[in-house]
Every structure is written in structure tokens, then in C-alpha cells.
Design a protein around this motif. Structure first.
Motif, PDB file in Angstrom:
ATOM      1  N   UNK A  43      24.377  12.023  93.727  1.00 23.13           N
ATOM      2  CA  UNK A  43      23.109  12.486  94.569  1.00 23.13           C
ATOM      3  C   UNK A  43      23.320  13.765  95.086  1.00 23.13           C
ATOM      4  N   UNK A  44      24.577  14.077  95.421  1.00 25.86           N
ATOM      5  CA  UNK A  44      25.063  15.686  96.150  1.00 25.86           C
ATOM      6  C   UNK A  44      26.235  15.957  95.121  1.00 25.86           C
ATOM      7  N   UNK A  45      26.280  17.337  94.948  1.00 21.96           N
ATOM      8  CA  UNK A  45      27.565  17.793  94.499  1.00 21.96           C
ATOM      9  C   UNK A  45      28.780  17.394  95.207  1.00 21.96           C
ATOM     10  N   UNK A  46      28.596  17.273  96.605  1.00 27.04           N
ATOM     11  CA  UNK A  46      29.830  16.895  97.480  1.00 27.04           C
ATOM     12  C   UNK A  46      30.420  15.457  97.190  1.00 27.04           C
ATOM     13  N   UNK A  47      29.462  14.527  96.503  1.00 24.26           N
ATOM     14  CA  UNK A  47      29.835  13.449  96.085  1.00 24.26           C
ATOM     15  C   UNK A  47      31.038  13.463  94.706  1.00 24.26           C
ATOM     16  N   UNK A  48      30.947  14.504  94.206  1.00 27.47           N
ATOM     17  CA  UNK A  48      31.945  14.666  93.204  1.00 27.47           C
ATOM     18  C   UNK A  48      33.437  15.294  93.602  1.00 27.47           C
ATOM     19  N   UNK A  49      33.461  15.368  94.940  1.00 27.30           N
ATOM     20  CA  UNK A  49      34.813  15.881  95.353  1.00 27.30           C
ATOM     21  C   UNK A  49      35.910  15.168  95.527  1.00 27.30           C
TER      22      UNK A  49
END
Length: 310
Positions: A43-49
Motif C-alpha cells: 500500500x505504501x513504500x514504507x511497508x517495504x522497509x
């Protein structure tokens, strides 16, 4: 435009054939065969961190399998931008000794340039001599960078106005791998990752599998820039390295590398793993659910939480 060499044509043809064939034949680095497309999306790029932090060895092992790596997020490096992730090998004992001696991080580029220039001479430089080397006015240096360096005890001055360093600089960081995280915008990711090569040993983009595969297929871009490509799968939360990052062809800028090290030292001194997290154009940059690895302690706050209300 120079015509491509036969070796380059063969390499591109091999890559195209692998992409067109079964995913099982495409095992670039770590033996994992990423899907060309995935049913689930972040959903968000931050979820990939979190997956990238958890599987950091997939990227760090491409540079060193024996180094002790630490992970930092949202690290600003002057004009190079804010790095989403830095995997860092810290020089043992250097940061601790420096901080114990009260030698605070130098986070201003011009201050750092002045301080590094002063490392080169024993008798010191006048403000005019420093100005010639950094391209700024002597008056501006006295009122700004040199004044601040003096007030924090980084430099000293004598009766004739010569400035000397109060201590000898040792880089607290040995190795840096920078990662730009994007869900699908591979062009934007490449442009940002290119900037990181001015201070990092390797630079990567990390994207959803379909976008990462598309980026790898743009072989002219990735080969010319030397940027590594990794995929992050939203369903399995696995990380795969599709292309190794190359050593920068020109070499990292010394002052920008030192500046990156100073920002890392600043995080170490605050017992933090992340710089401030801000909203961009009204968009929430935190995770949609679960743990945000940037907020593991109280030092990692949204930028708005660091500012007074009203």
C-alpha cells in the motif's frame, strides 16, 4: 552515440531471453526466482522497509559477508537527498571515542569542508586561505562556519588569525550501502540512487517485483549507472537481488562521504535508527499496518512531532 559492442549486445540478448523465459531460469544473484507480476501490492513504500531491514543480508552480502552491518533510515546527506535506507559498517570504537571526547557531529556541509581542509596543514590557515579553497568569502566564513566550529570546540585560532583543527578527523564509518525504495517509479528511483553514489560504496533501488524486473530490463540504464536492483514481494515479504550494484566509477566524494558519516554519528549519539519522518505533499509516509522499523524508539518521530504547535 557509440554503437553497442558485441559483448553488450550478447549480454542484453541473454537478459532478454531470460526475462522472456521461465522465471525459474532467472536467478540473478541469490538463487531466488522472482515473479514477473504479483497479485499483492504494497500500500505504501514504507511497508517495504521492514522486509528490507529483515533481509538486509541479501544486499550487504554483495559487498561483504563478514562486516557487522547496522541499518539506518531517512538519512539526509546534503544535496544528495534523504536516503531511505543506509546499511552501514561502523568503524569499531571510533564513534564511541569521539562522542566520549565531546566531539559533536558536524552536520553542515560548509563547516565540514572547512574542518577537512584544516586537517591538511600543521600551522593552520587564515580565513582568507580557507575561503580560496571552499569558494566562499572570508567574511562569510568568519561569521558562519568558522564561528560555529570555534564555539563547539572543533577548531582553535591563534593571535594572527590562523585556524587549526582541535582534533584529527577519523571517519567513523567503513562501508555504506544506500537503498532508494519505490513501489513502481523505477526512473525516479534510478535518479535518486545515482545521487547516493557520491557517498556510498554501492547504491540500490528496491521495488515491487514487476517494476524491479522492468528496471533490470532497461539494461543500458542500470549498466551505465552501476546501480543495483532488488525486488520486495508483498505476499512472501522476501527480498531478491536481481542485479548487483557496481563500485562507483568515479569514486565517492570524500566530503559527502564524511557528511553521511556525520549524520550516522548523529543518529548513534541520539540512540536512534532513523532521521525525522515527514509528510510529503500531504501523504502519510508511515506504514499501513504493523511495525514501522523507523519508530523503534522515542528518538524517531514524525517531523511535525518535533515542531511546536501553533
Amino acid at each position: 552515440m557509440t554503437a553497442p559492442s558485441s559483448e553488450g549486445i550478447d549480454r542484453n540478448r541473454e537478459l532478454t531471453m531470460r526475462l522472456a523465459g521461465s522465471a525459474k531460469t532467472f536467478t540473478r544473484i541469490d538463487g531466488v526466482s522472482p515473479e514477473v507480476a504479483t497479485a499483492s501490492k504494497f500500500r505504501y513504500e514504507a511497508d517495504m522497509l521492514q522486509p528490507l531491514a529483515k533481509h538486509s543480508n541479501k544486499l550487504t552480502s554483495t559487498l561483504s559477508r563478514v562486516a557487522q552491518w547496522s541499518t539506518y533510515f531517512e538519512v539526509p546527506v546534503s544535496t544528495c537527498g534523504i536516503a531511505d535506507i543506509l546499511f552501514v559498517e561502523v568503524s569499531p570504537g571510533v564513534a564511541e571515542k569521539r562522542l566520549a571526547g565531546g566531539r559533536s557531529p558536524i552536520l553542515d556541509l560548509n563547516e565540514l569542508r572547512c574542518f577537512i581542509i584544516l586537517q591538511r596543514v600543521r600551522i593552520g590557515f587564515t580565513a582568507e586561505e580557507i575561503a580560496q579553497r571552499v569558494g566562499l568569502s572570508a567574511v562569510g566564513l568568519r561569521r558562519g562556519p568558522l564561528k560555529r566550529l570555534l564555539s563547539r570546540g572543533h577548531v582553535a585560532t591563534d593571535k594572527v588569525g590562523r585556524f587549526t583543527p582541535a582534533w584529527r578527523y577519523v571517519n567513523p564509518v567503513r562501508k555504506i550501502i544506500a537503498v532508494e525504495v519505490k513501489r513502481t517509479d523505477w526512473r525516479g528511483a534510478m535518479a535518486q540512487a545515482k545521487n547516493y553514489l557520491s557517498f556510498a560504496d554501492r547504491s540500490y533501488i528496491a521495488m515491487e517485483p514487476s517494476a524491479a524486473m522492468h528496471a533490470v530490463n532497461q539494461s543500458t540504464w542500470v549498466d551505465n549507472l552501476g546501480i543495483g536492483v532488488a525486488s520486495v514481494d508483498a505476499t512472501t515479504r522476501q527480498v531478491s537481488v536481481l542485479r548487483r550494484g557496481d563500485r562507483p566509477s568515479v569514486g565517492a566524494s570524500r566530503v559527502h562521504r564524511y557528511l553521511a558519516a556525520e549524520y550516522i554519528l548523529n543518529l548513534i549519539s541520539s540512540d536512534a535508527t532513523s532521521g525525522p519522518i515527514s509528510h510529503v505533499f500531504g501523504s502519510n509516509l508511515s506504514v499501513s499496518a504493523g511495525v514501522d522499523p523507523r519508530r523503534q524508539n522515542g528518538a524517531n518521530l514524525l517531523l511535525e512531532e518535533l515542531l511546536p504547535l501553533g
